[in-house]
Motif scaffolding. Structure first.
Motif, mmCIF file in Angstrom:
data_model
loop_
_atom_site.group_PDB
_atom_site.id
_atom_site.type_symbol
_atom_site.label_atom_id
_atom_site.label_comp_id
_atom_site.label_asym_id
_atom_site.label_seq_id
_atom_site.Cartn_x
_atom_site.Cartn_y
_atom_site.Cartn_z
ATOM 1 N N LEU A 156 20.047 77.251 69.584
ATOM 2 C CA LEU A 156 19.006 78.166 69.101
ATOM 3 C C LEU A 156 19.350 78.774 67.746
ATOM 4 C CD1 LEU A 156 17.996 79.947 72.433
ATOM 5 C CD2 LEU A 156 16.604 78.370 71.065
ATOM 6 N N GLN A 157 20.616 78.676 67.337
ATOM 7 C CA GLN A 157 20.978 79.133 66.000
ATOM 8 C C GLN A 157 20.326 78.263 64.921
ATOM 9 O OE1 GLN A 157 25.187 80.170 65.350
ATOM 10 N NE2 GLN A 157 25.463 80.080 67.552
ATOM 11 N N SER A 158 19.904 77.063 65.293
ATOM 12 C CA SER A 158 19.272 76.155 64.337
ATOM 13 C C SER A 158 17.752 76.162 64.455
ATOM 14 C CB SER A 158 19.789 74.725 64.534
ATOM 15 O OG SER A 158 21.135 74.618 64.115
ATOM 16 N N LEU A 159 17.197 77.198 65.051
ATOM 17 C CA LEU A 159 15.745 77.327 65.163
ATOM 18 C C LEU A 159 15.244 78.342 64.143
ATOM 19 C CD1 LEU A 159 13.065 76.734 66.613
ATOM 20 C CD2 LEU A 159 13.643 78.546 68.241
ATOM 21 N N ASP A 160 14.360 77.900 63.256
ATOM 22 C CA ASP A 160 13.735 78.783 62.277
ATOM 23 C C ASP A 160 12.480 79.357 62.928
ATOM 24 O OD1 ASP A 160 12.145 79.875 60.199
ATOM 25 O OD2 ASP A 160 13.106 78.583 58.715
ATOM 26 N N ILE A 161 12.570 80.623 63.327
ATOM 27 C CA ILE A 161 11.463 81.259 64.046
ATOM 28 C C ILE A 161 10.230 81.390 63.159
ATOM 29 C CG2 ILE A 161 10.691 83.344 65.235
ATOM 30 C CD1 ILE A 161 12.695 81.775 66.825
ATOM 31 N N GLN A 162 10.417 81.855 61.926
ATOM 32 C CA GLN A 162 9.275 82.103 61.043
ATOM 33 C C GLN A 162 8.490 80.838 60.762
ATOM 34 O OE1 GLN A 162 10.978 84.161 57.605
ATOM 35 N NE2 GLN A 162 10.292 86.114 58.446
ATOM 36 N N GLN A 163 9.210 79.736 60.510
ATOM 37 C CA GLN A 163 8.516 78.486 60.206
ATOM 38 C C GLN A 163 8.275 77.621 61.441
ATOM 39 O OE1 GLN A 163 9.564 76.440 56.500
ATOM 40 N NE2 GLN A 163 11.144 77.978 56.161
ATOM 41 N N ARG A 164 8.763 78.110 62.579
ATOM 42 C CA ARG A 164 8.591 77.398 63.842
ATOM 43 C C ARG A 164 9.026 75.937 63.724
ATOM 44 N NH1 ARG A 164 2.850 79.753 66.289
ATOM 45 N NH2 ARG A 164 3.603 81.891 66.635
ATOM 46 N N LYS A 165 10.278 75.761 63.336
ATOM 47 C CA LYS A 165 10.819 74.403 63.224
ATOM 48 C C LYS A 165 12.320 74.421 63.451
ATOM 49 C CE LYS A 165 11.919 74.273 58.284
ATOM 50 N NZ LYS A 165 11.706 73.531 57.012
ATOM 51 N N TRP A 166 12.836 73.274 63.870
ATOM 52 C CA TRP A 166 14.275 73.103 64.014
ATOM 53 C C TRP A 166 14.868 72.736 62.662
ATOM 54 C CZ3 TRP A 166 16.527 74.705 68.299
ATOM 55 C CH2 TRP A 166 15.792 74.729 69.496
ATOM 56 N N LEU A 167 16.010 73.313 62.345
ATOM 57 C CA LEU A 167 16.711 72.984 61.107
ATOM 58 C C LEU A 167 17.642 71.791 61.342
ATOM 59 C CD1 LEU A 167 17.586 76.580 59.858
ATOM 60 C CD2 LEU A 167 15.670 75.115 59.168
ATOM 61 N N LEU A 168 17.164 70.859 62.137
ATOM 62 C CA LEU A 168 17.897 69.646 62.492
ATOM 63 C C LEU A 168 16.915 68.490 62.460
ATOM 64 C CD1 LEU A 168 19.727 71.080 65.638
ATOM 65 C CD2 LEU A 168 20.860 70.500 63.490
ATOM 66 N N ASN A 169 17.333 67.380 61.846
ATOM 67 C CA ASN A 169 16.484 66.197 61.782
ATOM 68 C C ASN A 169 16.638 65.428 63.098
ATOM 69 O OD1 ASN A 169 15.058 63.899 61.111
ATOM 70 N ND2 ASN A 169 16.018 63.643 59.108
ATOM 71 N N LEU A 170 15.951 65.915 64.110
ATOM 72 C CA LEU A 170 16.165 65.422 65.470
ATOM 73 C C LEU A 170 15.863 63.935 65.617
ATOM 74 C CD1 LEU A 170 14.704 68.428 67.511
ATOM 75 C CD2 LEU A 170 17.099 67.920 67.018
ATOM 76 N N ASP A 171 14.842 63.440 64.939
ATOM 77 C CA ASP A 171 14.490 62.026 65.062
ATOM 78 C C ASP A 171 15.608 61.131 64.534
ATOM 79 O OD1 ASP A 171 12.053 62.603 66.222
ATOM 80 O OD2 ASP A 171 10.930 62.507 64.336
#
Length: 250
Positions: A156-171
């Motif tokens: 959850l440290q890699s979750l950008d709440i404001q932009q509602r996106k993960w700061l990880l290239n999950l794909d």
């Protein structure tokens, strides 16, 4: 160009570059980096496809090593390098390919081998979160109940709440998972001082791995932090800091 966070000021002591593990970021290393910066310049990077660094279509250790080499080249002098897990593997490839860039190497709880486990469960858990319904971290946490709480909090440290996106290239991390848990064939060696620092309760670095490590890192030394697992720097931060400091200051 990797995004980085710098601590302390350049001086006569070699700078220290810190490379985090899978799903991590420079931010995870802030406390330790700040403590170690009392005597040296410390640079913690976000690895590719993580944090605020650029996203790419690949995530091989050759690519990550090249990213780190570029960062070290910009420093204009050899540096000490500390890498944990995925970052440790990238640092080992870097050291064998560009030994001139590294003064001392610390590899935290990883060996230059492939592992049989996968890290797809955390990726699946993050992908399953409905980001359109996220206003705070606890909203995401309530959708990730299948994970251990410690793993959940870390991700959850890699979750950008404001932009509602993960700061990880999950794909891309999912597509490249075999490379991430594996290790590429490498030639050459790094003959500089090297410390393999492991958690006493971790099974990532085993006695049988030494016969693989020694030809690549002939000046390798081995140490363990008692009662620490794979996340030794988070579980035993003071002991980890002391061990790294003692090795770098030798």
């Amino acid at each position: 160009m990797l995004d980085l966070t710098a601590y302390g000021t350049p001086n006569d002591t070699p700078p220290l570059l810190i490379a985090h593990g899978l799903f991590g970021s420079a931010r995870n290393w802030g406390v330790i980096a700040k403590r170690l910066s009392d005597t040296r310049h410390v640079i913690a990077v976000d690895m590719r496809n993580h944090g605020n660094s650029p996203w790419f279509s690949t995530h091989s250790y050759e690519d990550m090593a090249a990213d780190l080499a570029k960062t070290l080249g910009d420093l204009g002098q050899p540096a000490d390098v500390l890498g944990h897990s995925m970052g440790g593997k990238a640092a080992m490839v870097l050291a064998t390919r560009h030994p001139d860039l590294i003064n001392k190497l610390v590899v935290a709880d990883i060996a230059p081998v492939g592992y049989s486990h996968s890290q797809m469960e955390p990726i699946d858990a993050m992908k399953a979160v409905d980001l359109s319904k996220i206003d705070k971290r606890s909203d995401a946490a309530s959708q990730m109940t299948n994970l251990d709480q410690g793993v959940q909090s870390f991700l959850l440290q890699s979750l950008d709440i404001q932009q509602r996106k993960w700061l990880l290239n999950l794909d891309v991390l999912a597509a490249e998972m075999d490379k991430i848990v594996g290790f590429p064939p490498i030639s050459g060696s790094f003959e500089g001082p090297t410390l393999f620092l492991s958690g006493g309760a971790s099974d990532y670095v085993l006695p049988k791995h030494r016969q693989i490590i020694k030809p690549l890192f002939p000046n390798a030394k081995f140490a363990k932090i008692p009662n620490a697992g794979h996340w030794l720097h988070a579980e035993k931060p003071r002991e980890f800091e002391a061990a790294v400091r003692a090795f770098l200051d030798m």
